[in-house]
Design an enzyme around this catalytic site. Structure first.
Site, PDB file in Angstrom:
ATOM      1  N   TYR A   1       0.814  -1.419  -0.093  1.00  0.00           N
ATOM      2  CA  TYR A   1       0.007   0.104  -0.069  1.00  0.00           C
ATOM      3  C   TYR A   1       0.813   1.228   0.021  1.00  0.00           C
ATOM      4  O   TYR A   1       0.694   2.156  -0.642  1.00  0.00           O
ATOM      5  CB  TYR A   1      -0.853  -0.127   1.193  1.00  0.00           C
ATOM      6  CG  TYR A   1      -1.920   1.113   1.310  1.00  0.00           C
ATOM      7  CD1 TYR A   1      -3.145   1.129   0.629  1.00  0.00           C
ATOM      8  CD2 TYR A   1      -1.625   2.130   2.230  1.00  0.00           C
ATOM      9  CE1 TYR A   1      -4.093   2.084   0.779  1.00  0.00           C
ATOM     10  CE2 TYR A   1      -2.909   3.046   2.539  1.00  0.00           C
ATOM     11  CZ  TYR A   1      -3.897   3.059   1.472  1.00  0.00           C
ATOM     12  OH  TYR A   1      -5.119   3.648   1.771  1.00  0.00           O
TER      13      TYR A   1
ATOM     14  N   LYS B   1       1.047   4.284  -2.758  1.00  0.00           N
ATOM     15  CA  LYS B   1       0.590   5.395  -2.273  1.00  0.00           C
ATOM     16  C   LYS B   1       1.722   6.527  -2.524  1.00  0.00           C
ATOM     17  O   LYS B   1       1.625   7.850  -2.889  1.00  0.00           O
ATOM     18  CB  LYS B   1       0.070   5.696  -0.905  1.00  0.00           C
ATOM     19  CG  LYS B   1      -1.155   4.799  -1.017  1.00  0.00           C
ATOM     20  CD  LYS B   1      -2.357   5.392  -1.654  1.00  0.00           C
ATOM     21  CE  LYS B   1      -3.733   4.881  -1.082  1.00  0.00           C
ATOM     22  NZ  LYS B   1      -4.836   5.590  -1.928  1.00  0.00           N
TER      23      LYS B   1
HETATM   24  N1  LIG Z   1     -10.213   4.571   5.251  1.00  0.00           N
HETATM   25  C1  LIG Z   1      -8.927   5.076   5.407  1.00  0.00           C
HETATM   26  O1  LIG Z   1      -8.460   4.849   6.675  1.00  0.00           O
HETATM   27  C2  LIG Z   1      -8.067   5.689   4.385  1.00  0.00           C
HETATM   28  C3  LIG Z   1      -6.976   6.293   4.587  1.00  0.00           C
HETATM   29  C4  LIG Z   1      -6.171   6.967   3.844  1.00  0.00           C
HETATM   30  C5  LIG Z   1      -6.573   6.921   2.543  1.00  0.00           C
HETATM   31  N2  LIG Z   1      -7.338   6.297   2.115  1.00  0.00           N
HETATM   32  C6  LIG Z   1      -7.796   6.248   0.723  1.00  0.00           C
HETATM   33  O2  LIG Z   1      -8.976   6.901   0.531  1.00  0.00           O
HETATM   34  C7  LIG Z   1      -9.827   6.579  -0.620  1.00  0.00           C
HETATM   35  C8  LIG Z   1     -11.059   6.107  -0.574  1.00  0.00           C
HETATM   36  O3  LIG Z   1     -11.112   4.797   0.571  1.00  0.00           O
HETATM   37  P1  LIG Z   1     -12.295   4.928   1.573  1.00  0.00           P
HETATM   38  O4  LIG Z   1     -11.873   4.920   2.751  1.00  0.00           O
HETATM   39  O5  LIG Z   1     -13.442   5.545   1.276  1.00  0.00           O
HETATM   40  O6  LIG Z   1     -12.591   3.259   1.285  1.00  0.00           O
HETATM   41  P2  LIG Z   1     -13.922   2.446   0.750  1.00  0.00           P
HETATM   42  O7  LIG Z   1     -13.465   1.135   0.599  1.00  0.00           O
HETATM   43  O8  LIG Z   1     -14.960   3.004   1.299  1.00  0.00           O
HETATM   44  O9  LIG Z   1     -13.602   2.929  -0.736  1.00  0.00           O
HETATM   45  C9  LIG Z   1     -12.874   2.361  -1.980  1.00  0.00           C
HETATM   46  C10 LIG Z   1     -13.506   2.253  -3.013  1.00  0.00           C
HETATM   47  O10 LIG Z   1     -12.941   1.808  -4.200  1.00  0.00           O
HETATM   48  C11 LIG Z   1     -13.291   0.879  -4.869  1.00  0.00           C
HETATM   49  N3  LIG Z   1     -12.470   0.177  -5.774  1.00  0.00           N
HETATM   50  C12 LIG Z   1     -11.787  -0.886  -5.185  1.00  0.00           C
HETATM   51  N4  LIG Z   1     -10.967  -1.469  -6.225  1.00  0.00           N
HETATM   52  C13 LIG Z   1     -11.470  -0.862  -7.263  1.00  0.00           C
HETATM   53  C14 LIG Z   1     -11.266  -0.825  -8.925  1.00  0.00           C
HETATM   54  N5  LIG Z   1     -10.335  -1.883  -9.276  1.00  0.00           N
HETATM   55  N6  LIG Z   1     -11.983   0.010  -9.629  1.00  0.00           N
HETATM   56  C15 LIG Z   1     -12.742   0.845  -9.136  1.00  0.00           C
HETATM   57  N7  LIG Z   1     -12.958   0.922  -7.797  1.00  0.00           N
HETATM   58  C16 LIG Z   1     -12.422   0.251  -7.064  1.00  0.00           C
HETATM   59  C17 LIG Z   1     -14.141   0.012  -3.796  1.00  0.00           C
HETATM   60  O11 LIG Z   1     -15.072  -0.531  -4.431  1.00  0.00           O
HETATM   61  C18 LIG Z   1     -14.747   1.049  -3.029  1.00  0.00           C
HETATM   62  O12 LIG Z   1     -15.763   1.585  -3.303  1.00  0.00           O
HETATM   63  C19 LIG Z   1      -8.515   5.138  -1.022  1.00  0.00           C
HETATM   64  O13 LIG Z   1      -7.881   5.619  -2.227  1.00  0.00           O
HETATM   65  C20 LIG Z   1      -7.947   4.886   0.228  1.00  0.00           C
HETATM   66  O14 LIG Z   1      -6.737   4.154  -0.087  1.00  0.00           O
HETATM   67  C21 LIG Z   1      -8.199   5.689   3.076  1.00  0.00           C
END
Ligand SMILES: NC(=O)c1ccc[n+]([C@@H]2O[C@H](COP(=O)([O-])OP(=O)(O)OC[C@H]3O[C@@H](n4cnc5c(N)ncnc54)[C@H](O)[C@@H]3O)[C@@H](O)[C@H]2O)c1
Length: 265
Positions: free
Chosen positions: A171, A175
């Site tokens: 990851y 990132k």
């Molecule tokens: N939740 C956390 O703690 C956190 C922290 C830092 C960064 N992020 C980042 O924030 C962003 C949103 O994450 P979130 O927390 O809302 O999680 P989430 O799991 O709710 O959303 C992620 C979305 O990405 C979609 N996805 C996965 N693989 C895919 C693909 N091949 N094609 C299209 N869509 C795809 C999933 O279906 C999901 O709807 C991500 O990039 C994540 O890495 C999240």
């Protein structure tokens, strides 16, 4: 005597962050951070194209009712597949005739120690978190440059892009790559008035946050965050809104930490 250094000159920042007339594409558009961002972008007058992966197709019917007619287009798109990305962006342009904002929100995490990281999981995290934003930014960039109206590309990275966290090797690699990709795109797209930036949240209260941090491990993590808690989805959405609005027109290639101070050292 008039001067270009006149303190009374104003760029014309819209302090209401109005996005009327703009079209925003949100990848992983049904996810936690995405749904909070969708709400704020819509409230400011943007129309949305929500790109969702095939495995989330069964969610669309029930979610569609929550959006006003004409304000959201749902498009199936696996961001890791170049053909799927190309088709999705063509469909958005055919429907709306423009793309002004891209929010790369799709993401995937699987925590494993370095020596136990299996190849398929490594590949998947690089594909969703790095290759996906590359393909989508390339597609959006093409349309934005051809239209000549500038644009905004907002990539959701992570605090894990900048600091080492156990079990995050794949990851973090993806990132951190996203931060590098953002800087190169920011420089190349700047002459076209397209801003490209990353947001780097700490743990956010979403299914992904829960998958990685549920339980005692999460409680220990909160103790390392100076503000003492995880982030809510609308706190990330607020930054998405700022980076989508013209108040951020002078910011490009930047990484905004939304981490409660976790990376202060
Ligand atoms: N939740 C956390 O703690 C956190 C922290 C830092 C960064 N992020 C980042 O924030 C962003 C949103 O994450 P979130 O927390 O809302 O999680 P989430 O799991 O709710 O959303 C992620 C979305 O990405 C979609 N996805 C996965 N693989 C895919 C693909 N091949 N094609 C299209 N869509 C795809 C999933 O279906 C999901 O709807 C991500 O990039 C994540 O890495 C999240």
């Amino acid at each position: 005597m008039s001067s270009e250094y006149d303190v009374n000159l104003r760029y014309g920042v819209n302090s209401n962050m109005d996005l009327g007339g703009k079209v925003a594409v949100v990848t992983g558009g049904l996810g936690g951070i995405a749904m909070a961002s969708n709400e704020m972008l819509l409230a400011k007058g943007a129309r949305l194209a929500l790109l969702y992966p095939p495995f989330e197709a069964d969610k669309v019917a029930s979610l569609r009712d929550g959006f006003d007619e004409g304000s959201a287009l749902f498009v199936q798109c696996d961001v890791t597949d170049p053909a799927s990305v190309e088709q999705a962006f063509e469909q958005v342009v055919r429907h709306y005739g423009q793309i002004d904002i891209l929010v790369n929100c799709a993401g995937y995490v699987m925590l494993q120690p370095v020596l136990e990281t299996d190849f398929a999981e490594w590949q998947k995290q690089i594909a969703v978190n790095l290759t996906g934003p590359f393909l989508c930014s390339q597609a959006a960039g093409r349309h934005m440059i051809a239209a000549g109206n500038g644009g905004k590309i907002i990539n959701i990275a992570s605090q894990a892009a900048s600091v080492a966290i156990d079990n995050h090797v794949a990851y973090t690699s993806a990132k951190a790559g996203l931060l590098g990709m953002t800087k190169v795109m920011a420089k190349e797209f700047a002459p076209h008035r397209i801003n490209v930036n990353t947001l780097s949240p700490t743990v956010v209260l979403t299914p992904m946050g829960e998958k990685a941090w549920r339980g005692e491990k999460g409680e220990q993590m909160k103790k390392l965050i100076p503000l003492g808690r995880f982030a809510y989805t609308d706190e990330i959405a607020a930054a998405v809104l700022f980076f989508a609005s013209n108040g951020s027109d002078m910011i490009t290639g930047a990484d905004l930490m939304i981490d409660g101070g976790f990376t202060i050292w």
